[in-house]
Motif scaffolding. Structure first.
Motif, PDB file in Angstrom:
ATOM      1  N   GLY A   1       0.796  -1.211   0.000  1.00  0.00           N
ATOM      2  CA  GLY A   1       0.000   0.000   0.000  1.00  0.00           C
ATOM      3  C   GLY A   1       0.833   1.268   0.000  1.00  0.00           C
ATOM      4  N   VAL A   2       0.239   2.326   0.504  1.00  0.00           N
ATOM      5  CA  VAL A   2       0.900   3.637   0.525  1.00  0.00           C
ATOM      6  C   VAL A   2       2.186   3.567   1.345  1.00  0.00           C
ATOM      7  CG1 VAL A   2       0.676   6.049   1.248  1.00  0.00           C
ATOM      8  CG2 VAL A   2      -1.257   4.908   0.144  1.00  0.00           C
ATOM      9  N   LEU A   3       2.137   2.923   2.504  1.00  0.00           N
ATOM     10  CA  LEU A   3       3.335   2.833   3.334  1.00  0.00           C
ATOM     11  C   LEU A   3       4.449   2.087   2.613  1.00  0.00           C
ATOM     12  CD1 LEU A   3       4.781   3.492   5.953  1.00  0.00           C
ATOM     13  CD2 LEU A   3       3.798   1.410   6.941  1.00  0.00           C
ATOM     14  N   GLY A   4       4.120   1.040   1.903  1.00  0.00           N
ATOM     15  CA  GLY A   4       5.131   0.308   1.134  1.00  0.00           C
ATOM     16  C   GLY A   4       5.782   1.192   0.085  1.00  0.00           C
ATOM     17  N   LEU A   5       4.971   1.965  -0.628  1.00  0.00           N
ATOM     18  CA  LEU A   5       5.524   2.896  -1.629  1.00  0.00           C
ATOM     19  C   LEU A   5       6.413   3.947  -0.965  1.00  0.00           C
ATOM     20  CD1 LEU A   5       2.339   3.421  -3.836  1.00  0.00           C
ATOM     21  CD2 LEU A   5       4.460   2.271  -4.536  1.00  0.00           C
ATOM     22  N   LEU A   6       5.969   4.463   0.176  1.00  0.00           N
ATOM     23  CA  LEU A   6       6.770   5.471   0.887  1.00  0.00           C
ATOM     24  C   LEU A   6       8.107   4.893   1.348  1.00  0.00           C
ATOM     25  CD1 LEU A   6       3.887   7.151   2.880  1.00  0.00           C
ATOM     26  CD2 LEU A   6       5.365   8.301   1.210  1.00  0.00           C
ATOM     27  N   LEU A   7       8.083   3.661   1.826  1.00  0.00           N
ATOM     28  CA  LEU A   7       9.342   3.034   2.259  1.00  0.00           C
ATOM     29  C   LEU A   7      10.236   2.702   1.073  1.00  0.00           C
ATOM     30  CD1 LEU A   7       8.013   0.858   5.196  1.00  0.00           C
ATOM     31  CD2 LEU A   7       9.536   2.851   5.353  1.00  0.00           C
ATOM     32  N   ASP A   8       9.646   2.344  -0.066  1.00  0.00           N
ATOM     33  CA  ASP A   8      10.447   2.151  -1.279  1.00  0.00           C
ATOM     34  C   ASP A   8      11.121   3.458  -1.681  1.00  0.00           C
ATOM     35  OD1 ASP A   8       9.672  -0.507  -1.383  1.00  0.00           O
ATOM     36  OD2 ASP A   8       8.233  -0.213  -3.023  1.00  0.00           O
ATOM     37  N   LEU A   9      10.377   4.566  -1.597  1.00  0.00           N
ATOM     38  CA  LEU A   9      10.938   5.890  -1.890  1.00  0.00           C
ATOM     39  C   LEU A   9      12.088   6.197  -0.935  1.00  0.00           C
ATOM     40  CD1 LEU A   9      10.807   8.716  -3.316  1.00  0.00           C
ATOM     41  CD2 LEU A   9       9.174   9.364  -1.513  1.00  0.00           C
ATOM     42  N   HIS A  10      11.875   5.930   0.329  1.00  0.00           N
ATOM     43  CA  HIS A  10      12.909   6.199   1.338  1.00  0.00           C
ATOM     44  C   HIS A  10      14.156   5.341   1.088  1.00  0.00           C
ATOM     45  CE1 HIS A  10      14.468   7.667   5.105  1.00  0.00           C
ATOM     46  NE2 HIS A  10      14.598   6.439   5.579  1.00  0.00           N
ATOM     47  N   ASP A  11      13.963   4.064   0.801  1.00  0.00           N
ATOM     48  CA  ASP A  11      15.104   3.191   0.497  1.00  0.00           C
ATOM     49  C   ASP A  11      15.872   3.721  -0.717  1.00  0.00           C
ATOM     50  OD1 ASP A  11      14.405   1.502   2.587  1.00  0.00           O
ATOM     51  OD2 ASP A  11      13.453   0.005   1.300  1.00  0.00           O
ATOM     52  N   ASN A  12      15.152   4.148  -1.725  1.00  0.00           N
ATOM     53  CA  ASN A  12      15.777   4.714  -2.924  1.00  0.00           C
ATOM     54  C   ASN A  12      16.577   5.971  -2.556  1.00  0.00           C
ATOM     55  OD1 ASN A  12      15.595   4.509  -6.093  1.00  0.00           O
ATOM     56  ND2 ASN A  12      15.336   6.671  -5.608  1.00  0.00           N
ATOM     57  N   ASN A  13      16.000   6.802  -1.696  1.00  0.00           N
ATOM     58  CA  ASN A  13      16.695   8.020  -1.274  1.00  0.00           C
ATOM     59  C   ASN A  13      17.963   7.713  -0.481  1.00  0.00           C
ATOM     60  OD1 ASN A  13      14.878   9.728  -2.529  1.00  0.00           O
ATOM     61  ND2 ASN A  13      13.682  10.122  -0.682  1.00  0.00           N
ATOM     62  N   VAL A  14      17.924   6.664   0.329  1.00  0.00           N
ATOM     63  CA  VAL A  14      19.121   6.264   1.091  1.00  0.00           C
ATOM     64  C   VAL A  14      20.229   5.850   0.127  1.00  0.00           C
ATOM     65  CG1 VAL A  14      20.074   4.518   2.664  1.00  0.00           C
ATOM     66  CG2 VAL A  14      17.886   5.622   3.193  1.00  0.00           C
ATOM     67  N   VAL A  15      19.895   5.042  -0.865  1.00  0.00           N
ATOM     68  CA  VAL A  15      20.898   4.595  -1.838  1.00  0.00           C
ATOM     69  C   VAL A  15      21.434   5.800  -2.616  1.00  0.00           C
ATOM     70  CG1 VAL A  15      21.306   3.172  -3.890  1.00  0.00           C
ATOM     71  CG2 VAL A  15      19.923   2.279  -2.006  1.00  0.00           C
ATOM     72  N   GLN A  16      20.537   6.705  -3.014  1.00  0.00           N
ATOM     73  CA  GLN A  16      20.978   7.886  -3.753  1.00  0.00           C
ATOM     74  C   GLN A  16      21.885   8.758  -2.885  1.00  0.00           C
ATOM     75  OE1 GLN A  16      17.974   9.839  -6.050  1.00  0.00           O
ATOM     76  NE2 GLN A  16      19.204  11.674  -6.359  1.00  0.00           N
ATOM     77  N   TRP A  17      21.557   8.916  -1.609  1.00  0.00           N
ATOM     78  CA  TRP A  17      22.390   9.675  -0.678  1.00  0.00           C
ATOM     79  C   TRP A  17      23.801   9.064  -0.627  1.00  0.00           C
ATOM     80  CZ3 TRP A  17      21.181  13.894   2.548  1.00  0.00           C
ATOM     81  CH2 TRP A  17      22.106  14.187   3.544  1.00  0.00           C
ATOM     82  N   ASP A  18      23.858   7.743  -0.512  1.00  0.00           N
ATOM     83  CA  ASP A  18      25.158   7.056  -0.451  1.00  0.00           C
ATOM     84  C   ASP A  18      25.954   7.219  -1.748  1.00  0.00           C
ATOM     85  OD1 ASP A  18      24.588   6.225   2.130  1.00  0.00           O
ATOM     86  OD2 ASP A  18      23.949   4.214   1.529  1.00  0.00           O
ATOM     87  N   ARG A  19      25.281   7.141  -2.889  1.00  0.00           N
ATOM     88  CA  ARG A  19      25.972   7.319  -4.179  1.00  0.00           C
ATOM     89  C   ARG A  19      26.472   8.752  -4.322  1.00  0.00           C
ATOM     90  NH1 ARG A  19      28.723   4.434  -5.720  1.00  0.00           N
ATOM     91  NH2 ARG A  19      28.520   4.711  -7.954  1.00  0.00           N
ATOM     92  N   GLU A  20      25.686   9.715  -3.858  1.00  0.00           N
ATOM     93  CA  GLU A  20      26.135  11.103  -3.905  1.00  0.00           C
ATOM     94  C   GLU A  20      27.345  11.304  -2.999  1.00  0.00           C
ATOM     95  OE1 GLU A  20      22.548  13.265  -3.026  1.00  0.00           O
ATOM     96  OE2 GLU A  20      21.802  13.044  -5.072  1.00  0.00           O
ATOM     97  N   ASP A  21      27.340  10.668  -1.829  1.00  0.00           N
ATOM     98  CA  ASP A  21      28.498  10.738  -0.939  1.00  0.00           C
ATOM     99  C   ASP A  21      29.749  10.169  -1.597  1.00  0.00           C
ATOM    100  OD1 ASP A  21      27.474  12.081   1.200  1.00  0.00           O
ATOM    101  OD2 ASP A  21      27.290  10.334   2.513  1.00  0.00           O
ATOM    102  N   ALA A  22      29.561   9.124  -2.399  1.00  0.00           N
ATOM    103  CA  ALA A  22      30.708   8.497  -3.064  1.00  0.00           C
ATOM    104  C   ALA A  22      31.414   9.472  -4.001  1.00  0.00           C
ATOM    105  CB  ALA A  22      30.266   7.255  -3.838  1.00  0.00           C
TER     106      ALA A  22
END
Length: 188
Positions: free
Chosen positions: A32-53
């Motif tokens: 549901g909505v929470l699953g989509l929000l957590l998918d967005l958050h997981d994606n943002n975490v990975v993007q944050w880490d790639r930007e840090d790299a």
């Protein structure tokens, strides 16, 4: 005033789930909505880490170029998730068609909340580390926490206005000029 739909989590629950997800990467999937929000958050975490790299002193041209390609793909996924979240919210919440539109969709605000939760966590880590500049990071924490509280308050007010018929939101569509979606090519 319409009752809050039961399939849309409260903003405080979403923020707590965002925080929990940072320390618990192998959690059971949500739907549901929470699953989509957590998918967005997981994606943002990975993007944050790639930007840090790309910012490390030891980041060579190859590392930066590879990270940039990853960041572009992650950003495309981020936009797809924002669109899906807005569509799910629009389907779950009755809106007054004649109400004035908001300037930002709820999913765009949830995206900002996700990034802010990540930024606070990273700043907390820096503030409690052995770094020479840890006091600088500690001084930023009250400002970041206040930003989070204000953004949460603003999103709650937006949902209150939508439910009361004072405002409506229009689901976001990114319509990027690059990537497979820009050319009309199906993207998975």
């Amino acid at each position: 005033m319409a009752a809050a739909p039961t399939n849309v989590p409260t903003i405080s629950i979403v923020i707590e789930e965002f925080r929990s997800a940072l320390g618990e990467p192998a959690r059971p999937p949500q739907s549901g909505v929470l699953g989509l929000l957590l998918d967005l958050h997981d994606n943002n975490v990975v993007q944050w880490d790639r930007e840090d790299a790309t910012r490390g002193d030891d980041a060579d041209d190859h590392t930066v170029a590879a990270a940039k390609r990853d960041i572009d793909a992650l950003n495309t996924k981020r936009h797809e998730l924002v669109e899906a979240i807005d569509e799910a919210l629009a389907a779950a919440i009755d809106q007054a068609p004649a109400a004035p539109p908001t300037t930002e969709s709820p999913a765009m605000v949830f995206d900002r909340l996700s990034v802010l939760v990540i930024r606070i966590s990273s700043t907390e880590d820096a503030a409690t580390s052995e770094r020479d500049d840890r006091d600088l990071y500690a001084a930023r924490l009250p400002v970041l926490r206040r930003q989070l509280a204000l953004l949460q308050e603003a999103l709650e007010a937006l949902f209150d206005d939508v439910r009361a018929g004072r405002k409506r939101f229009v689901p976001y569509q990114s319509l990027k000029l690059y990537g497979p979606r820009a050319a009309g090519i199906p993207h998975d």
